[in-house]
Design a protein around this motif. Structure first.
Motif, short mmCIF file in Angstrom:
data_model
loop_
_atom_site.label_atom_id
_atom_site.label_comp_id
_atom_site.label_asym_id
_atom_site.label_seq_id
_atom_site.Cartn_x
_atom_site.Cartn_y
_atom_site.Cartn_z
N VAL A 153 -9.43 -7.58 10.61
CA VAL A 153 -8.80 -8.76 11.21
C VAL A 153 -7.85 -8.40 12.35
CG1 VAL A 153 -9.02 -10.02 9.04
CG2 VAL A 153 -6.86 -8.87 9.57
N ALA A 154 -7.65 -7.10 12.59
CA ALA A 154 -6.79 -6.65 13.69
C ALA A 154 -7.59 -6.38 14.95
CB ALA A 154 -6.03 -5.39 13.27
N LYS A 155 -7.02 -6.74 16.07
CA LYS A 155 -7.66 -6.46 17.36
C LYS A 155 -7.25 -5.10 17.90
CE LYS A 155 -7.81 -9.93 20.08
NZ LYS A 155 -7.38 -11.01 21.02
N GLU A 156 -5.96 -4.75 17.70
CA GLU A 156 -5.44 -3.53 18.32
C GLU A 156 -4.98 -2.48 17.31
OE1 GLU A 156 -2.31 -4.77 20.90
OE2 GLU A 156 -3.57 -6.15 22.03
N GLU A 157 -4.10 -2.88 16.37
CA GLU A 157 -3.56 -1.87 15.47
C GLU A 157 -3.04 -2.47 14.17
OE1 GLU A 157 0.99 -1.07 16.56
OE2 GLU A 157 -0.34 -0.46 18.19
N VAL A 158 -2.88 -1.57 13.18
CA VAL A 158 -2.30 -1.90 11.89
C VAL A 158 -1.14 -0.95 11.65
CG1 VAL A 158 -2.69 -1.95 9.39
CG2 VAL A 158 -4.49 -2.74 10.95
N ARG A 159 -0.03 -1.49 11.15
CA ARG A 159 1.13 -0.65 10.81
C ARG A 159 1.48 -0.84 9.34
NH1 ARG A 159 5.16 -0.57 16.12
NH2 ARG A 159 3.48 -0.48 17.68
N ILE A 160 1.60 0.29 8.61
CA ILE A 160 1.87 0.27 7.17
C ILE A 160 3.20 0.97 6.90
CG2 ILE A 160 1.00 0.84 4.88
CD1 ILE A 160 -1.00 -0.81 6.37
N LEU A 205 0.84 -1.20 0.00
CA LEU A 205 0.00 0.00 0.00
C LEU A 205 0.88 1.25 0.00
CD1 LEU A 205 -2.88 -0.84 2.49
CD2 LEU A 205 -3.01 -0.68 0.00
N PHE A 206 0.40 2.31 -0.64
CA PHE A 206 1.09 3.59 -0.77
C PHE A 206 2.25 3.49 -1.75
CE2 PHE A 206 -0.08 4.13 3.98
CZ PHE A 206 -1.41 4.33 3.67
N MET A 207 3.03 2.41 -1.67
CA MET A 207 4.21 2.29 -2.54
C MET A 207 3.82 2.18 -4.01
SD MET A 207 7.59 -0.05 -2.17
CE MET A 207 8.40 1.33 -1.34
N TYR A 208 2.71 1.47 -4.27
CA TYR A 208 2.27 1.29 -5.65
C TYR A 208 1.05 2.17 -5.95
CZ TYR A 208 5.48 -2.61 -5.60
OH TYR A 208 6.62 -3.38 -5.50
N ALA A 209 1.16 3.43 -5.57
CA ALA A 209 0.05 4.36 -5.75
C ALA A 209 -0.28 4.60 -7.22
CB ALA A 209 0.38 5.69 -5.08
N ASP A 210 0.69 4.35 -8.09
CA ASP A 210 0.46 4.58 -9.52
C ASP A 210 -0.41 3.49 -10.14
OD1 ASP A 210 2.49 2.70 -9.14
OD2 ASP A 210 3.39 3.11 -11.10
N ARG A 211 -0.56 2.35 -9.45
CA ARG A 211 -1.36 1.26 -10.01
C ARG A 211 -2.45 0.74 -9.08
NH1 ARG A 211 4.10 -2.18 -10.51
NH2 ARG A 211 4.84 -0.04 -10.70
N LEU A 212 -2.48 1.23 -7.83
CA LEU A 212 -3.54 0.85 -6.89
C LEU A 212 -4.39 2.08 -6.60
CD1 LEU A 212 -1.43 -1.27 -4.34
CD2 LEU A 212 -2.79 -2.11 -6.28
N SER A 213 -5.68 1.99 -6.86
CA SER A 213 -6.56 3.14 -6.71
C SER A 213 -6.76 3.52 -5.24
CB SER A 213 -7.92 2.84 -7.34
OG SER A 213 -8.61 1.86 -6.57
N TYR A 214 -7.27 4.72 -5.04
CA TYR A 214 -7.60 5.18 -3.69
C TYR A 214 -8.63 4.25 -3.05
CZ TYR A 214 -9.63 7.99 0.06
OH TYR A 214 -10.11 8.43 1.26
N ASP A 215 -9.64 3.86 -3.83
CA ASP A 215 -10.67 2.96 -3.30
C ASP A 215 -10.07 1.63 -2.88
OD1 ASP A 215 -12.66 4.82 -3.65
OD2 ASP A 215 -13.35 4.02 -5.57
N PHE A 216 -9.09 1.12 -3.65
CA PHE A 216 -8.43 -0.12 -3.27
C PHE A 216 -7.69 0.06 -1.95
CE2 PHE A 216 -4.82 -2.97 -3.03
CZ PHE A 216 -5.39 -4.21 -3.34
N HIS A 217 -7.04 1.20 -1.78
CA HIS A 217 -6.35 1.47 -0.52
C HIS A 217 -7.33 1.43 0.65
CE1 HIS A 217 -2.90 2.74 -2.93
NE2 HIS A 217 -2.20 2.84 -1.81
N ILE A 218 -8.47 2.10 0.49
CA ILE A 218 -9.47 2.16 1.56
C ILE A 218 -10.03 0.77 1.84
CG2 ILE A 218 -11.74 3.01 2.21
CD1 ILE A 218 -9.52 5.09 2.50
#
Length: 237
Positions: A176-183, A154-167
């Motif tokens: 699937v996370a209980k506490e947090e996500v790190r990107i 995510l973010f790294m391939y912003a030229d080929r992954l749409s904003y909607d795909f990111h969301i």
């Protein structure tokens, strides 16, 4: 015959490269003590050694990647090819990288080869930890993991992954996370900050989550020295 050709084609489209366990700790501001006894998802995990090493140290890590539909031996062979190709590319563009953490192209190849070896060996010995999946859909229950880590996708391939795909993907990782996500990282392949990052953080805020940029000591690709930590809302959304 046609099925065999399709598998080979798909494998050629996969870049099977990964980072070492130590790189993961530094990329995500983690420690051995912090991960012990924790349930963690690495997605997409590629050829990283985090799952193999972390499990040996008392964590409960599951790796998830589209690549895991392929045989381990085929992935290892592809990974060795990809390491050579990546080294050739980086040699031609050394100015796009910082050489303090990773000291040379040879050091890079050593790290990537070690990660691939650890991953391939662990896949052979405990394949159940390596789950094939295609984002933005994951085959896990709600809040299945304490922490979810996601690197170099995510973010790294912003030229080929749409904003909607990111969301959609962030929503699934948070499910699937209980506490947090790190990107990690927050820049694209050109080293430029993801243009919709502030909008993403605002969106997460509307859902009750807290997003913050955390700077780290790890930097190889220039400007790739921070991650997004998303603390999950205590109220289901």
């Amino acid at each position: 015959m046609s099925r065999e050709k399709k598998t080979k084609l798909d494998l050629e489209r996969i870049v099977f490269i990964g980072r070492t366990f130590d790189e993961y700790l530094d990329m995500f501001a983690l420690s051995k003590a912090r991960i012990q006894g924790r349930s963690i998802l690495d997605c997409p995990a590629g050829a990283c050694s985090f799952t193999a090493i972390a499990n040996s140290l008392g964590a409960e890590v599951t790796a998830c990647d589209v690549a895991y539909d392929h045989r381990g031996e085929d992935l290892k062979h592809k990974g060795l090819q990809d390491i050579e190709h990546a080294a050739e590319h980086i040699t031609k563009a050394e100015g796009n990288y910082e050489w303090d953490y990773i000291h040379s192209v040879e050091d890079l190849k050593r790290r990537r080869t070690q990660a691939l070896h650890d991953c391939a060996e662990d896949m052979h010995n405990s394949g159940g930890r390596y789950v094939p999946a295609v984002l933005p859909v994951l085959p896990f229950k709600d809040s299945a993991f304490d922490i979810v880590l996601s690197a170099h996708f995510l973010f790294m391939y912003a030229d080929r992954l749409s904003y909607d795909f990111h969301i959609d993907t962030l929503t699934e990782l948070l499910r699937v996370a209980k506490e947090e996500v790190r990107i990690f990282p927050l820049v694209d392949l050109k080293g430029e900050r993801y243009e919709h990052l502030d909008t993403v953080i605002e969106y997460l805020t509307t859902k009750g989550h807290v997003g913050e940029e955390v700077f780290v000591s790890y930097e190889f690709q220039r400007n790739a020295n921070s991650f997004l930590r998303i603390t999950k809302s205590s109220v289901g959304n």
